[in-house]
Write an enzyme that holds these catalytic residues in place. Structure first.
Site, PDB file in Angstrom:
ATOM      1  CG  ASP A 125      -1.968  -1.069   1.194  1.00 41.91           C
ATOM      2  OD1 ASP A 125      -2.412  -1.415   0.082  1.00 41.91           O
ATOM      3  OD2 ASP A 125      -2.368  -1.557   2.259  1.00 41.91           O
TER       4      ASP A 125
ATOM      5  CG  ASP B 154      -6.412  -1.627  -1.528  1.00 45.31           C
ATOM      6  OD1 ASP B 154      -6.643  -2.834  -1.741  1.00 45.31           O
ATOM      7  OD2 ASP B 154      -5.479  -1.231  -0.813  1.00 45.31           O
TER       8      ASP B 154
END
Length: 158
Positions: A117, A135
């Site tokens: 991330d 995401d």
């Protein structure tokens, strides 16, 4: 394959390539050592997420990785079946976004055991959990899908 199915494959591939490429850039940059402030509310960071959304199941050990991987594969199969039965273009688009994001994150879990991330949105000291392109695709697809389902239910009740 029908034309829309070829387009679906193309969009899934674009999402997966964009996701993997941006993660590669982050891993091979100085972000692993520091964060980069882009705006007063947006930073680029490096985070290894061993859990699911919002790091759910992140600290449960190796069995959590395999559980998340199995769940991800199962969800991909459900999405593929749903896609075959979907008829509305907006529903198909939402499912394609979710599938592309799921595949992008599955690749990370298979290769590394965690998802990279790197997008950090914050207001003052409050930080939204870091996320990535996959995401984002999953979130946009899920929101659209919920709206489509609720709109369909509303029409059915009228």
């Amino acid at each position: 394959m029908r034309v829309w199915q070829w387009r679906a494959v193309l969009v899934v591939l674009i999402i997966v390539v964009a996701d993997q490429w941006t993660k590669w850039l982050v891993v091979h940059s100085s972000l692993t050592q520091q964060s980069i402030e882009l705006t007063p509310f947006l930073r680029l960071v490096y985070a290894e997420n061993t859990g699911a959304a919002f790091s759910f199941l992140a600290n449960v050990g190796d069995w959590g990785r395999w559980l998340l991987l199995a769940a991800s594969f199962f969800i991909c199969v459900i999405l593929l079946v749903w896609l075959q039965r979907a008829t509305r273009p907006i529903e198909i688009t939402a499912l394609i976004l979710i599938l592309g994001g799921a595949v992008g994150n599955v690749i990370d879990r298979v290769r590394q055991g965690y998802v990279v991330d790197f997008i950090d949105i914050h207001i003052g000291t409050y930080h939204w959990p870091a996320f990535n392109i996959a995401d984002s695709a999953i979130t946009v697809g899920a929101v659209v899908l919920v709206l489509v389902v609720f709109a369909g239910e509303k029409k059915d009740s009228e």
